[in-house]
Every structure is written in C-alpha cells, then in structure tokens.
Design an enzyme around this catalytic site. Sequence first.
Site, PDB file in Angstrom:
ATOM      1  N   ASN A   7       0.861  -1.194   0.000  1.00 50.33           N
ATOM      2  CA  ASN A   7       0.000   0.000   0.000  1.00 50.33           C
ATOM      3  C   ASN A   7       0.900   1.249   0.000  1.00 50.33           C
ATOM      4  OD1 ASN A   7      -1.405   2.257   1.115  1.00 50.33           O
ATOM      5  ND2 ASN A   7      -3.065   0.887   1.708  1.00 50.33           N
ATOM      6  N   ASP A   9      -0.125   4.455   0.070  1.00 44.13           N
ATOM      7  CA  ASP A   9      -0.821   5.658   0.562  1.00 44.13           C
ATOM      8  C   ASP A   9       0.112   6.638   1.266  1.00 44.13           C
ATOM      9  OD1 ASP A   9      -3.155   4.437  -0.215  1.00 44.13           O
ATOM     10  OD2 ASP A   9      -3.911   4.094   1.810  1.00 44.13           O
ATOM     11  N   HIS A  10       1.012   6.078   2.108  1.00 46.57           N
ATOM     12  CA  HIS A  10       1.772   6.995   2.967  1.00 46.57           C
ATOM     13  C   HIS A  10       2.948   7.662   2.260  1.00 46.57           C
ATOM     14  CE1 HIS A  10      -1.049   6.392   5.996  1.00 46.57           C
ATOM     15  NE2 HIS A  10      -0.782   5.104   6.148  1.00 46.57           N
ATOM     16  N   ARG A  18       3.048  18.785   2.435  1.00 48.01           N
ATOM     17  CA  ARG A  18       3.480  20.073   1.889  1.00 48.01           C
ATOM     18  C   ARG A  18       2.670  20.488   0.669  1.00 48.01           C
ATOM     19  NH1 ARG A  18       8.540  22.252   3.295  1.00 48.01           N
ATOM     20  NH2 ARG A  18       8.649  22.005   5.530  1.00 48.01           N
ATOM     21  N   HIS A  43      -5.646   3.547  -1.299  1.00 46.78           N
ATOM     22  CA  HIS A  43      -6.973   3.854  -0.742  1.00 46.78           C
ATOM     23  C   HIS A  43      -7.324   5.279  -1.149  1.00 46.78           C
ATOM     24  CE1 HIS A  43      -9.613   3.921   3.194  1.00 46.78           C
ATOM     25  NE2 HIS A  43     -10.293   4.282   2.126  1.00 46.78           N
ATOM     26  N   ARG A  45      -9.521   7.986  -0.477  1.00 51.50           N
ATOM     27  CA  ARG A  45     -10.476   8.341   0.582  1.00 51.50           C
ATOM     28  C   ARG A  45     -11.341   9.500   0.118  1.00 51.50           C
ATOM     29  NH1 ARG A  45      -8.598   6.150   5.915  1.00 51.50           N
ATOM     30  NH2 ARG A  45     -10.444   7.165   6.703  1.00 51.50           N
ATOM     31  N   ARG A  49      -7.106  12.633   1.594  1.00 51.49           N
ATOM     32  CA  ARG A  49      -6.009  13.083   2.461  1.00 51.49           C
ATOM     33  C   ARG A  49      -4.640  12.607   1.979  1.00 51.49           C
ATOM     34  NH1 ARG A  49      -7.140   9.560   7.857  1.00 51.49           N
ATOM     35  NH2 ARG A  49      -9.205  10.464   7.581  1.00 51.49           N
ATOM     36  N   HIS A  50      -4.597  11.497   1.245  1.00 50.26           N
ATOM     37  CA  HIS A  50      -3.284  11.088   0.707  1.00 50.26           C
ATOM     38  C   HIS A  50      -3.367  10.821  -0.799  1.00 50.26           C
ATOM     39  CE1 HIS A  50      -5.116   7.334   1.964  1.00 50.26           C
ATOM     40  NE2 HIS A  50      -4.701   7.378   3.205  1.00 50.26           N
ATOM     41  N   GLU A  70      -8.618   0.287  -2.537  1.00 56.04           N
ATOM     42  CA  GLU A  70      -9.460   0.292  -1.325  1.00 56.04           C
ATOM     43  C   GLU A  70     -10.371   1.498  -1.399  1.00 56.04           C
ATOM     44  OE1 GLU A  70      -7.118   0.568   2.167  1.00 56.04           O
ATOM     45  OE2 GLU A  70      -6.004  -1.235   1.722  1.00 56.04           O
ATOM     46  N   THR A 100      -6.727   6.005  10.608  1.00 49.87           N
ATOM     47  CA  THR A 100      -6.633   4.945   9.602  1.00 49.87           C
ATOM     48  C   THR A 100      -7.890   4.105   9.742  1.00 49.87           C
ATOM     49  OG1 THR A 100      -5.306   3.081   8.805  1.00 49.87           O
ATOM     50  CG2 THR A 100      -5.302   3.452  11.182  1.00 49.87           C
ATOM     51  N   THR A 101      -8.082   3.146   8.842  1.00 44.45           N
ATOM     52  CA  THR A 101      -9.283   2.309   8.919  1.00 44.45           C
ATOM     53  C   THR A 101      -9.323   1.620  10.281  1.00 44.45           C
ATOM     54  OG1 THR A 101      -8.889   1.923   6.579  1.00 44.45           O
ATOM     55  CG2 THR A 101     -10.602   0.606   7.611  1.00 44.45           C
ATOM     56  N   GLU A 151     -10.708  -9.787   3.204  1.00 43.45           N
ATOM     57  CA  GLU A 151      -9.411  -9.413   3.769  1.00 43.45           C
ATOM     58  C   GLU A 151      -9.609  -9.356   5.271  1.00 43.45           C
ATOM     59  OE1 GLU A 151      -7.253  -6.060   2.129  1.00 43.45           O
ATOM     60  OE2 GLU A 151      -6.158  -5.794   4.014  1.00 43.45           O
ATOM     61  N   HIS A 191      -3.394  -4.930   7.852  1.00 48.84           N
ATOM     62  CA  HIS A 191      -3.545  -3.816   8.779  1.00 48.84           C
ATOM     63  C   HIS A 191      -2.631  -3.988   9.981  1.00 48.84           C
ATOM     64  CE1 HIS A 191      -5.127  -0.271  10.625  1.00 48.84           C
ATOM     65  NE2 HIS A 191      -5.677  -0.002   9.464  1.00 48.84           N
ATOM     66  N   GLY A 192      -1.685  -3.081  10.086  1.00 49.07           N
ATOM     67  CA  GLY A 192      -0.788  -3.082  11.245  1.00 49.07           C
ATOM     68  C   GLY A 192       0.300  -4.144  11.175  1.00 49.07           C
ATOM     69  N   GLY A 213       1.231  -1.585   4.331  1.00 48.26           N
ATOM     70  CA  GLY A 213       1.552  -0.235   3.911  1.00 48.26           C
ATOM     71  C   GLY A 213       2.519   0.482   4.833  1.00 48.26           C
ATOM     72  N   HIS A 214       2.028   0.878   6.006  1.00 47.33           N
ATOM     73  CA  HIS A 214       2.769   1.810   6.847  1.00 47.33           C
ATOM     74  C   HIS A 214       4.174   1.321   7.196  1.00 47.33           C
ATOM     75  CE1 HIS A 214       3.889   4.005  10.519  1.00 47.33           C
ATOM     76  NE2 HIS A 214       3.312   5.010   9.888  1.00 47.33           N
TER      77      HIS A 214
HETATM   78  N1  PXP Z   1      -5.688  -3.374   4.359  1.00 44.95           N
HETATM   79  C1  PXP Z   1      -6.652  -2.442   4.462  1.00 44.95           C
HETATM   80  C2  PXP Z   1      -8.046  -2.795   4.099  1.00 44.95           C
HETATM   81  C3  PXP Z   1      -6.346  -1.136   4.906  1.00 44.95           C
HETATM   82  O1  PXP Z   1      -7.321  -0.210   5.003  1.00 44.95           O
HETATM   83  C4  PXP Z   1      -5.002  -0.811   5.201  1.00 44.95           C
HETATM   84  C5  PXP Z   1      -4.656   0.584   5.606  1.00 44.95           C
HETATM   85  O2  PXP Z   1      -4.863   1.443   4.534  1.00 44.95           O
HETATM   86  C6  PXP Z   1      -4.037  -1.816   5.050  1.00 44.95           C
HETATM   87  C7  PXP Z   1      -4.403  -3.095   4.653  1.00 44.95           C
HETATM   88  C8  PXP Z   1      -2.597  -1.558   5.338  1.00 44.95           C
HETATM   89  O3  PXP Z   1      -2.438  -1.262   6.686  1.00 44.95           O
HETATM   90  P1  PXP Z   1      -1.028  -0.770   7.221  1.00 44.95           P
HETATM   91  O4  PXP Z   1      -0.765   0.563   6.581  1.00 44.95           O
HETATM   92  O5  PXP Z   1      -1.231  -0.702   8.693  1.00 44.95           O
HETATM   93  O6  PXP Z   1      -0.020  -1.812   6.792  1.00 44.95           O
END
Ligand code: PXP
Length: 237
Positions: A7, A9-10, A18, A43, A45, A49-50, A70, A100-101, A151, A191-192, A213-214
């Site tokens: 992912n 996004d970040h 900026r 994602h 949104r 935001r990103h 997403e 976050t979600t 998922e 996630h996480g 992602g993160h």
């Molecule tokens: N899966 C879904 C459905 C999510 O919403 C996210 C966060 O955008 C992720 C996976 C990835 O999560 P993380 O950024 O914590 O790895």
Amino acid sequence: MVRLGVNVDHVATVRQARLAQEPDPVAAAVLVELAGADGIVCHLREDRRHIQDRDLKLLKQVVKTHLNLEMAATDEMVKIATEVLPDMVTLVPEKRQELTTEGGLDVVSNADRLREVIKELHAYNIVVSLFVDPDIHQIKAASQVEADYVELHTGEYANAEDLNTQMEELQKLREMAAAASKLKLGVSAGHGLNYQNVRPVAEIPQVEELNIGHSIVARAVLVGMERAVREMLELIR
Ligand code: PXP
C-alpha cells in the site's frame, strides 16, 4: 507462496504534508514492483487526504502486476472504480475523523447495499474483496453478498498489548481464514502488519495475500523502497 500487496498511501501522505509534487506514489509503485512485490494497493479516501484521483489514474496505467483499490462503498467511489477499472476493489468502512481504517466492514447490517455494489463491480470484471473483522457472522455475510475475497483485519492482532491476547487474536485469524476458505472465499489479510509480527500471519495456510503499507513505507524512508520490500518478501515467503 503468499503474495505481497504494498500500500503506497503513505508516500502520498508525505507529499500532501506540503501539498507538493513529491514523493510520488506512482514512482514508489514502480520501485515496489521492481523489488518483486505482487501488487500495489491504494486507498482513495473521500477526503483525499493522501492518494489523489490523479494518482489512481496513473497507477492504473503504470502498475504491471495487480492494482487493488481500497474504497468506501459510496456512489462516488463506485463511479470512479468503474471508470478506472482496477484489478480488485477492497471495500472498507470509512470515517472522516479516523487516522486509519479502524475496523472491518459491517457486512451483516449493510448486506443489501454491499450486494448491489459488488454486482455492479462484477459487471466490470472487477474482483471484489471485503475488509472484515475475523468474525464468523461477517464472513458468512461476505459469502452471502457474493464477495470474491475477504481481507481479514489484523489490527487487533497487531495492536495486542500482551502475548496472550496476541495469541488469541492469531487463533481467531487462523479459524476465520479456514472458515472463509470453506465458504469458497479467497483470503487475504492486513492492517498493522510489520517486520516483527508478520510471520505467523503469513504462515496461515489459507492466507493468499498480505496487504502492508505503513511499516514498509516507514522502513523505506530509512533504507530505500526496494530494500524495504525485499526484506518483507523474505519474511513472508
Ligand atoms: N488493508 C486495508 C483494508 C487497509 O485499510 C489498510 C490501511 O490502509 C491496510 C491493509 C494496510 O495497513 P497498514 O498501513 O497498517 O499496513
């Protein structure tokens, strides 16, 4: 072999801090693919935001592996998805104020709406995944509304404050992955997840794909995207 969807996004979060042109999540996606990942996730949104609409359109053109969008199950997002045509859509709940979600979709309470959205996306040959908590009622409902994948939300596992709780959450993920697979749903998880906690989830036999992602973007800031992706691939494979 478990697939890795990264992912991006970040990467866009840093750019939007900026309101600048860089770093570009599209450039990041190219590096992610060069490092051997199996797909790109983003994602879009409602509050943008990103990831921006421009990013999604360019990702569709540039990504050669697999693009997973997403999004919330809103009319606006369904319209965008049917125009851009990602390979997969993952439907997620969305609240404006959340960082976050925060949890899985309530498929049980929103079954009619989700069935309708899934049908529409299927008409465009888009594979549909529902982001759900590891809860048997949600998984059965995902099957009933004709999703292709679930998922599993790994947030409770990833954020567990002690080892016992973490093991309980892992057991739930194992049982729900097996239950989903029995219902003929494809299974992914995310996630996480990070370099410390990913392995036991990658070892769940029914889990086909991890979406991360993160932790990868955070590591990439320090060691570079290709190395960050390769180190994750080594752990999950
Ligand atoms: N899966 C879904 C459905 C999510 O919403 C996210 C966060 O955008 C992720 C996976 C990835 O999560 P993380 O950024 O914590 O790895």
